[in-house]
Motif scaffolding. Structure first.
Motif, short mmCIF file in Angstrom:
data_model
loop_
_atom_site.label_atom_id
_atom_site.label_comp_id
_atom_site.label_asym_id
_atom_site.label_seq_id
_atom_site.Cartn_x
_atom_site.Cartn_y
_atom_site.Cartn_z
N GLY A 1 0.81 -1.22 0.00
CA GLY A 1 0.00 0.00 0.00
C GLY A 1 0.84 1.26 0.00
N THR A 2 0.14 2.37 -0.19
CA THR A 2 0.79 3.68 -0.16
C THR A 2 1.40 3.90 1.21
OG1 THR A 2 -0.87 4.52 -1.70
CG2 THR A 2 0.41 6.16 -0.47
N PRO A 3 2.68 4.25 1.28
CA PRO A 3 3.33 4.43 2.59
C PRO A 3 2.61 5.46 3.46
CG PRO A 3 4.94 4.45 0.83
CD PRO A 3 3.59 4.49 0.17
N LEU A 4 2.45 5.09 4.71
CA LEU A 4 1.83 5.99 5.69
C LEU A 4 2.91 6.64 6.53
CD1 LEU A 4 -1.10 3.71 6.90
CD2 LEU A 4 -1.23 5.62 5.31
N ASP A 5 2.58 7.78 7.12
CA ASP A 5 3.53 8.46 8.00
C ASP A 5 3.70 7.68 9.31
OD1 ASP A 5 1.79 10.03 10.28
OD2 ASP A 5 0.67 9.76 8.40
N SER A 6 4.78 7.93 9.99
CA SER A 6 5.11 7.16 11.20
C SER A 6 4.07 7.34 12.31
CB SER A 6 6.49 7.53 11.71
OG SER A 6 6.56 8.91 12.04
N ASN A 7 3.45 8.51 12.41
CA ASN A 7 2.43 8.71 13.45
C ASN A 7 1.20 7.86 13.20
OD1 ASN A 7 3.99 10.58 14.85
ND2 ASN A 7 3.15 12.31 13.72
N THR A 8 0.79 7.73 11.94
CA THR A 8 -0.36 6.89 11.61
C THR A 8 -0.03 5.43 11.86
OG1 THR A 8 -1.09 8.48 9.94
CG2 THR A 8 -1.99 6.25 9.79
N LEU A 9 1.17 4.99 11.47
CA LEU A 9 1.58 3.61 11.72
C LEU A 9 1.63 3.32 13.22
CD1 LEU A 9 4.32 3.03 9.02
CD2 LEU A 9 2.03 2.05 9.09
N HIS A 10 2.09 4.29 14.00
CA HIS A 10 2.13 4.12 15.45
C HIS A 10 0.71 3.98 16.01
CE1 HIS A 10 3.48 4.46 19.58
NE2 HIS A 10 2.54 5.37 19.77
N SER A 11 -0.22 4.78 15.50
CA SER A 11 -1.62 4.71 15.93
C SER A 11 -2.20 3.33 15.62
CB SER A 11 -2.44 5.81 15.24
OG SER A 11 -3.79 5.74 15.59
N ILE A 12 -1.91 2.80 14.43
CA ILE A 12 -2.39 1.47 14.04
C ILE A 12 -1.77 0.41 14.95
CG2 ILE A 12 -2.27 -0.28 12.21
CD1 ILE A 12 -2.47 2.08 10.20
N SER A 13 -0.47 0.51 15.18
CA SER A 13 0.23 -0.46 16.01
C SER A 13 -0.37 -0.51 17.42
CB SER A 13 1.71 -0.08 16.09
OG SER A 13 2.40 -0.88 17.01
N GLU A 14 -0.57 0.65 18.02
CA GLU A 14 -1.13 0.70 19.37
C GLU A 14 -2.55 0.14 19.43
OE1 GLU A 14 0.51 1.53 22.28
OE2 GLU A 14 2.18 1.35 20.87
N ALA A 15 -3.35 0.44 18.40
CA ALA A 15 -4.73 -0.05 18.38
C ALA A 15 -4.76 -1.58 18.26
CB ALA A 15 -5.50 0.58 17.21
N ILE A 16 -3.88 -2.15 17.44
CA ILE A 16 -3.83 -3.61 17.29
C ILE A 16 -3.33 -4.25 18.61
CG2 ILE A 16 -2.64 -5.52 16.12
CD1 ILE A 16 -2.80 -3.82 13.57
N LYS A 17 -2.30 -3.68 19.20
CA LYS A 17 -1.78 -4.21 20.47
C LYS A 17 -2.85 -4.17 21.54
CE LYS A 17 3.06 -3.12 19.59
NZ LYS A 17 4.19 -2.23 19.96
N ASN A 18 -3.61 -3.08 21.62
CA ASN A 18 -4.68 -2.96 22.61
C ASN A 18 -5.77 -3.99 22.36
OD1 ASN A 18 -3.44 -0.87 24.00
ND2 ASN A 18 -4.50 0.72 22.84
N HIS A 19 -6.08 -4.25 21.11
CA HIS A 19 -7.11 -5.25 20.77
C HIS A 19 -6.64 -6.65 21.19
CE1 HIS A 19 -10.16 -7.52 18.63
NE2 HIS A 19 -9.18 -8.26 18.16
N ASN A 20 -5.36 -6.93 21.02
CA ASN A 20 -4.83 -8.28 21.29
C ASN A 20 -4.59 -8.56 22.77
OD1 ASN A 20 -4.90 -8.98 18.59
ND2 ASN A 20 -2.83 -8.29 18.20
N GLN A 21 -4.75 -7.56 23.61
CA GLN A 21 -4.52 -7.77 25.06
C GLN A 21 -5.66 -8.52 25.69
OE1 GLN A 21 -3.72 -3.99 26.84
NE2 GLN A 21 -1.61 -4.01 26.16
#
Length: 76
Positions: free
Chosen positions: A56-76
């Motif tokens: 996909g089209t590269p996303l900025d690091s802040n958006t990737l961080h937001s996605i990462s945190e949301a997935i980690k929170n879901h998996n807890q």
């Protein structure tokens, strides 16, 4: 088998968080994400736990961080 769930993410430039649909592909161990603007990306976590965008089209690091945190929170 796939695991589907919705996350709330902040995309650079947006004033409010938006919903994105996440599908975990257990075969490739990657996440396919349908963003609010109907673009699709794929990401996976590296061995050291960092998020890597693979499709996909590269996303900025802040958006990737937001996605990462949301997935980690879901998996807890």
């Amino acid at each position: 088998m796939t695991d589907s769930f919705e996350i709330s993410i902040n995309i650079m430039g947006d004033l409010e968080a938006k919903a994105a649909m996440v599908n975990l592909n257990e075969i490739t161990n990657s996440y396919d994400i349908l963003l609010p603007d109907d673009h699709q990306i794929s990401i996976k976590f590296s061995e050291n736990g960092e998020l890597v965008q693979t499709v996909g089209t590269p996303l900025d690091s802040n958006t990737l961080h937001s996605i990462s945190e949301a997935i980690k929170n879901h998996n807890q």
